[in-house]
Design an enzyme around this catalytic site. Structure first.
Site, PDB file in Angstrom:
ATOM      1  CD  GLU A  39      -2.776  -1.182   2.483  1.00  0.00           C
ATOM      2  OE1 GLU A  39      -2.664  -0.244   3.308  1.00  0.00           O
ATOM      3  OE2 GLU A  39      -3.588  -2.120   2.624  1.00  0.00           O
ATOM      4  CG  HIS A  76      -5.991  -0.108   5.026  1.00  0.00           C
ATOM      5  ND1 HIS A  76      -4.791  -0.759   5.151  1.00  0.00           N
ATOM      6  CD2 HIS A  76      -6.696  -0.423   6.147  1.00  0.00           C
ATOM      7  CE1 HIS A  76      -4.760  -1.433   6.282  1.00  0.00           C
ATOM      8  NE2 HIS A  76      -5.916  -1.251   6.909  1.00  0.00           N
TER       9      HIS A  76
END
Length: 412
Positions: A272, A295
């Site tokens: 990420e 997220h």
């Protein structure tokens, strides 16, 4: 009104650092408690940046992006405690934190509802094929039809990992008329009419919607993979709001393209970006009926405020009272306050004879112990002592000489 304790170290000299835009609830909590040196930064810091920033920090607050490595922890000579303002602690080298007597806290329950609600919302969007219709409408195409669209009512939800979030999701799903089955490596007491199944294969083959709620462990890495994706019910939906490493995304993309799965919602990824605006790629991009989010499972105002309160309270109780309930490193301990005493915290290696040496040292110098608690884990021991306040400074110096000592702190 509760008695206001004064720590041995002046509050104006205690430095608190919050990273990753932690809720202002946490900043307000410490400001109102008399701690003026609270610094808040919007993003995570890379290792070298964090090493420079952390040298004089006593309390550190982070979320999931900041990596507290061995190198960072060893540079943090004044660090007393770390607050992970999130569910997990896998971003912290817990072994090194334990070796240095640093308490590590988190908020395992505070965003439970936020994640559970999003799972239900994603399930509805996917099973109704809303993404396809939304895209067409934005393109000026009228696409009103019922083909491939279903209700959740009467469908089976399969939950992998029946912990806090899994069980909360179970309750919400049943309220919508779904049948709930779950798979967990441990025997769990079901909520409502949910049923635990014995094997993952059985659960996958019976579920219309499968949702993952497991921690990131070696045993959960790629647990949804090429070998078991074939067991998914034809036309079923997969939701992963757990951890990025638990699903093989290349294989998932293949099964989506082939139509074996009718949809997926993914909020967490093996890799990420560090900050908003950074480039992000995944094999699932561009696939129809795939809902991708960055997220945000626990990213609601309510959840962040609750997390801010929860972790701040744990950090505060450790800093001012020596309470370690909720710590993943220092053993959990709480000693009621004693009048007319000074409190000393002693963290040491868990080796035989330490408590005996502590008592021998103090009694040999005629220092009376008015209260004492000891708790150990595999690596370290934690002793909280209440000493006659006239002799506390002498006691601290004596305790520093005890074999195996990691940290000694005069609390108040």
């Amino acid at each position: 009104m509760a008695e206001k304790k004064i720590t041995s170290y002046p509050k104006e000299k205690i430095n608190i650092l919050f990273l990753e835009n932690i809720s202002d609830t946490a900043v307000k909590f410490f400001n109102e408690s008399g701690y003026a040196n609270v610094k808040k930064l919007a993003g995570a810091l890379k290792e070298e940046e964090l090493i420079k920033e952390i040298k004089n920090v006593h309390l550190l607050g982070i979320r999931s992006k900041t990596q507290l490595t061995k190198k960072v922890i060893e540079a943090a000579s004044k660090l007393q405690a770390v607050g992970c303002f999130c569910i997990g602690t896998n971003q912290v080298d817990l072994n090194t934190a334990t070796e240095h007597g640093i308490a590590v806290f988190n908020a395992p329950y505070s965003n439970t509802r936020s994640v559970a609600e999003l799972v239900i919302g994603a399930s509805i969007i996917l099973i109704r094929r809303i993404l396809d219709k939304d895209k067409a409408a934005h393109q000026g195409i009228w696409k009103k039809d019922a083909s491939g669209s279903f209700e959740l009512r009467g469908k089976t939800l399969g939950i992998i990992g029946y912990g806090n979030i899994g069980s909360q999701t179970s309750v919400l799903a049943e309220a919508l008329g779904m049948k709930v089955i779950f798979y967990d490596v441990e025997t769990k007491l079901p909520m409502g009419n949910a049923t635990q199944v014995k094997t993952l294969k059985e659960m996958l083959s019976k579920s219309d919607v499968v949702t993952l709620h497991v921690p990131e462990l070696p045993s959960t890495k790629n647990m949804i993979n090429k070998s078991n994706l074939k067991y998914f019910k034809k036309g079923s939906i997969l939701i992963n709001y757990a951890r990025g490493e638990v699903v093989e995304l290349d294989e998932l993309a293949k099964y989506l393209k082939e139509g074996h799965l009718s949809g997926a919602a993914v909020d967490v990824y093996p890799w990420e970006p560090e900050k908003n605006g950074d480039k992000f790629t995944t094999p699932l991009q561009g696939l129809s009926n795939v809902l991708l989010t960055p997220h945000i499972g626990g990213s609601t105002q309510e959840a962040q405020s609750n997390i801010g309160d929860d972790v701040s309270s744990k950090l505060f109780n450790y800093l001012e009272k020596g309470i370690t309930f909720g710590s993943h490193t220092v053993p959990a301990l709480s000693l009621p306050p004693q009048e007319g005493t000074h409190r000393i915290l002693h963290i040491h290696k868990n080796v035989p004879g330490v408590l005996s040496e502590i008592n021998t040292q103090l009694s040999g110098h005629k220092i009376n112990i008015l209260g004492q608690y000891l708790k150990t884990n595999d690596e370290i021991g934690y002793v909280v002592l209440d000493i006659d306040k006239r002799l506390s400074k002498e006691a601290v110096e004596l305790l520093k000489e005890v074999k195996g000592t990691i940290k000694v702190r005069l609390l108040y």
